[in-house]
Design a protein around this motif. Structure first.
Motif, short mmCIF file in Angstrom:
data_model
loop_
_atom_site.label_atom_id
_atom_site.label_comp_id
_atom_site.label_asym_id
_atom_site.label_seq_id
_atom_site.Cartn_x
_atom_site.Cartn_y
_atom_site.Cartn_z
N SER A 55 99.72 11.40 47.32
CA SER A 55 98.57 11.99 47.19
C SER A 55 97.18 11.44 47.42
O SER A 55 97.41 10.13 47.13
CB SER A 55 98.48 13.06 46.34
OG SER A 55 98.26 12.71 45.17
N GLY A 56 96.40 11.98 47.83
CA GLY A 56 95.10 11.36 47.78
C GLY A 56 94.66 10.98 46.27
O GLY A 56 94.01 9.88 45.80
N THR A 57 94.79 11.87 45.45
CA THR A 57 94.78 11.72 43.91
C THR A 57 95.47 10.71 43.52
O THR A 57 94.89 9.96 42.68
CB THR A 57 95.24 13.02 43.17
OG1 THR A 57 94.70 14.27 44.11
CG2 THR A 57 95.20 13.23 41.79
N PHE A 82 85.57 16.07 44.66
CA PHE A 82 86.71 16.88 44.32
C PHE A 82 87.16 16.34 42.95
O PHE A 82 86.98 15.10 42.79
CB PHE A 82 87.92 16.72 45.14
CG PHE A 82 89.09 17.47 45.09
CD1 PHE A 82 88.96 18.98 45.40
CD2 PHE A 82 90.29 16.88 44.91
CE1 PHE A 82 90.24 19.62 45.24
CE2 PHE A 82 91.37 17.92 44.79
CZ PHE A 82 91.29 19.02 44.75
N ASP A 153 86.34 7.01 48.24
CA ASP A 153 87.19 8.06 48.48
C ASP A 153 87.23 8.58 49.84
O ASP A 153 86.24 9.32 50.08
CB ASP A 153 86.92 9.15 47.59
CG ASP A 153 87.79 10.35 47.47
OD1 ASP A 153 88.50 10.31 48.54
OD2 ASP A 153 87.80 11.18 46.44
N ALA A 155 89.22 10.25 51.50
CA ALA A 155 90.29 11.31 51.57
C ALA A 155 90.17 12.20 52.97
O ALA A 155 90.95 12.45 53.77
CB ALA A 155 90.23 12.33 50.30
N GLN A 156 88.77 12.38 53.30
CA GLN A 156 88.53 13.18 54.41
C GLN A 156 88.01 12.44 55.65
O GLN A 156 87.69 13.03 56.56
CB GLN A 156 87.35 14.26 53.95
CG GLN A 156 87.44 15.08 52.88
CD GLN A 156 86.53 16.13 52.64
OE1 GLN A 156 85.47 16.13 53.32
NE2 GLN A 156 86.75 16.57 51.53
N SER A 177 93.68 11.04 52.25
CA SER A 177 94.66 11.84 51.74
C SER A 177 95.27 12.71 52.91
O SER A 177 94.59 12.66 54.26
CB SER A 177 93.71 13.18 51.01
OG SER A 177 94.47 14.32 50.96
N HIS A 179 96.92 15.31 52.67
CA HIS A 179 97.20 16.88 52.25
C HIS A 179 97.08 17.94 53.28
O HIS A 179 96.50 17.57 54.38
CB HIS A 179 96.20 17.02 51.25
CG HIS A 179 96.43 18.43 50.70
ND1 HIS A 179 95.76 19.75 51.02
CD2 HIS A 179 97.18 18.85 49.63
CE1 HIS A 179 96.04 20.76 50.20
NE2 HIS A 179 96.88 20.22 49.38
N LYS A 182 93.84 18.41 55.49
CA LYS A 182 93.24 17.40 56.16
C LYS A 182 93.71 17.24 57.73
O LYS A 182 94.77 17.70 58.00
CB LYS A 182 93.64 15.82 55.43
CG LYS A 182 93.33 15.64 54.04
CD LYS A 182 91.91 16.05 53.92
CE LYS A 182 91.40 16.03 52.48
NZ LYS A 182 92.00 17.00 51.42
N TYR A 321 82.07 22.05 47.26
CA TYR A 321 82.46 21.79 46.06
C TYR A 321 81.83 22.66 44.83
O TYR A 321 80.26 22.67 45.20
CB TYR A 321 82.50 20.36 45.81
CG TYR A 321 83.33 19.45 46.65
CD1 TYR A 321 84.70 19.75 46.76
CD2 TYR A 321 82.84 18.46 47.42
CE1 TYR A 321 85.38 18.77 47.51
CE2 TYR A 321 83.65 17.54 48.04
CZ TYR A 321 84.98 17.66 48.08
OH TYR A 321 85.52 17.05 48.90
C1 LIG Z 1 87.16 14.04 48.22
C2 LIG Z 1 88.39 14.22 48.06
N1 LIG Z 1 89.09 13.29 47.20
C3 LIG Z 1 90.51 13.62 46.92
C4 LIG Z 1 91.13 14.63 47.29
C5 LIG Z 1 92.52 14.68 46.65
O1 LIG Z 1 93.40 14.57 47.70
P1 LIG Z 1 94.96 15.21 47.60
O2 LIG Z 1 94.95 16.73 47.71
O3 LIG Z 1 95.74 14.63 48.62
O4 LIG Z 1 95.45 14.66 46.33
C6 LIG Z 1 90.60 15.41 47.99
C7 LIG Z 1 91.44 16.63 48.52
O5 LIG Z 1 90.98 17.49 48.90
C8 LIG Z 1 89.17 15.23 48.59
O6 LIG Z 1 88.81 16.09 49.39
#
Ligand SMILES: Cc1ncc(COP(=O)(O)O)c(C=O)c1O
Length: 383
Positions: A55-57, A82, A153, A155-156, A177, A179, A182, A321
């Motif tokens: 995951s992005g996390t 996030f 980060d 992710a987007q 990410s 997810h 995305k 957010y």
């Molecule tokens: C800015 C940001 N960081 C991290 C994440 C986490 O990614 P993931 O959902 O793949 O864990 C997101 C996900 O929506 C995000 O928008």
């Protein structure tokens, strides 16, 4: 008609690749599809050294460990992000120090970052909100001045470019990410981009539960050992197959999403010119991935009316957010809502519009017509 906020793109190829992975008997991470994904990222965008993670996390967490964050360190990141961005810092025992956003882009404000630097600052952790690259020129120059690590980060922002380079290739580390929400998705997935040669080996240890298994795979050792901290930061090859299928049609996905963005831009420009809303400065960027389209209203009340009016017509737009510094966990860490007044105020007025590839083919006119009707009830003749 019903227009959801997001519909993940899918083709039949995902099923074929996932089945191939299943039948191969090699389902764990870093197998054939992972290698093909890595080759695609490198060839298409010059994105070298992608570690595919669940995951992005997970990418953020692995990046935080790789950066060597420790209790007592401070990491500056926007509050407008996030939870995962901040959690990656908190898990290492380091302290998240929240900065304001630049209201023009919704990304970290470099001037405020500068003010927050202390002798304890170790890393800067900006994000590319809505696929719009953060101001890396300023951020990298601040980092160089103070000897700080930069992890982005991203992710987007897979597919966006900044000053001739792909997002994800800038900074010491960057995280994607994949997810469901995305542009490119395998359900749950992500990648840590390690842009420093000297960190590559340790990254492979962290990814493989703190073992040097990668050295065995490269034929440099016969047995592997526990050598470091780590976790299972690996993406199954079944999901890497799904991801590859998506990446192979990324141009098509981008083209369709781009049509929606272009239509939104044309629609919202007059409202922005009259000061009713604010939109991102799209013209300033080399290439954007059309991940999200946001609109900041002139008041929270008008934002609420807009969201409600659209919902009544079956069109689902969303808020952005909830700032982290004023969230329950942010307050537990000692922050107060008034600490970041700009972020707090803008976050209350922002709306993200429905955006997915299929919307370009079906529903865009209805979505725009609905927005027009709702805006008429809010602004009347002032439009
Ligand atoms: C800015 C940001 N960081 C991290 C994440 C986490 O990614 P993931 O959902 O793949 O864990 C997101 C996900 O929506 C995000 O928008």
């Amino acid at each position: 008609m019903n227009i959801p906020f997001n519909i993940p793109y899918a083709t039949e190829q995902e099923i074929r690749y996932a089945t191939q992975a299943l039948k191969s008997g090699r389902l764990c991470g870093n197998n054939q599809f992972a290698k093909r994904v890595q080759a695609h990222l490198a060839e298409k965008h010059g994105l070298q050294n992608a570690f595919l993670v669940p995951s992005g996390t997970a990418a953020l967490e692995m990046g935080a460990w790789l950066a060597g964050l420790q209790p007592g360190d401070e990491v500056i990141l926007p509050s407008y992000t996030f939870s995962s961005t901040a959690n990656a810092v908190v898990l290492t025992g380091a302290k998240p120090v929240f900065c304001e956003i630049d209201p023009k882009t919704m990304n970290a404000d470099p001037e405020h970052i500068r003010e927050l630097i202390t002798p304890k600052t170790r890393m800067l952790l900006p994000i590319d909100y809505a696929g719009i690259p953060c101001d890396m020129e300023s951020i990298v120059s601040i980092a160089q001045e103070h000897g700080l690590i930069v992890m982005v980060d991203a992710a987007q922002s897979y597919g966006s470019r900044y000053q001739g380079k792909a997002c994800g290739s800038l900074g010491d580390l960057a995280t994607f990410s994949f997810h469901e929400t995305k542009n490119i998705s395998c359900g749950e997935g992500g990648a840590l981009m390690v842009n420093r040669e000297d960190w590559l080996q340790r990254a492979s240890f962290l990814q493989e539960k703190g073992t040097d298994r990668s050295l065995v795979l490269y034929g440099q050792k016969t047995k592997y050992h526990w050598v470091d901290i780590g976790s299972s930061y690996l993406l199954s090859d079944i999901l890497a197959g799904v991801l590859l299928a998506q990446l192979e049609c990324e141009d098509r996905i981008l083209e369709l999403r781009g049509k929606v963005t272009a239509a939104y831009l044309e629609f919202w420009k007059p409202y922005a010119e009259k000061g009713m809303v604010q939109i991102a400065p799209y013209g300033q960027y080399e290439k954007l991935n059309s991940h999200a389209f946001w609109v900041v209203f002139d008041s929270e009340t008008n934002k609420e009316k807009f969201l409600l009016g659209l919902k009544e017509r079956g069109v689902y737009a969303y808020i952005g957010y909830m700032p982290l510094h004023s969230a329950p966990m942010g307050q537990k860490l000692g922050y107060k809502p008034q600490d970041l007044p700009r972020t707090q105020e803008i976050a209350a007025r922002i709306v993200r519009l429905p955006l997915y590839a299929e919307l370009a083919n079906d529903g865009l006119d209805y979505a725009l017509g609905s927005m027009e009707l709702v805006l008429e009830t809010i602004y009347g003749d002032k439009r």
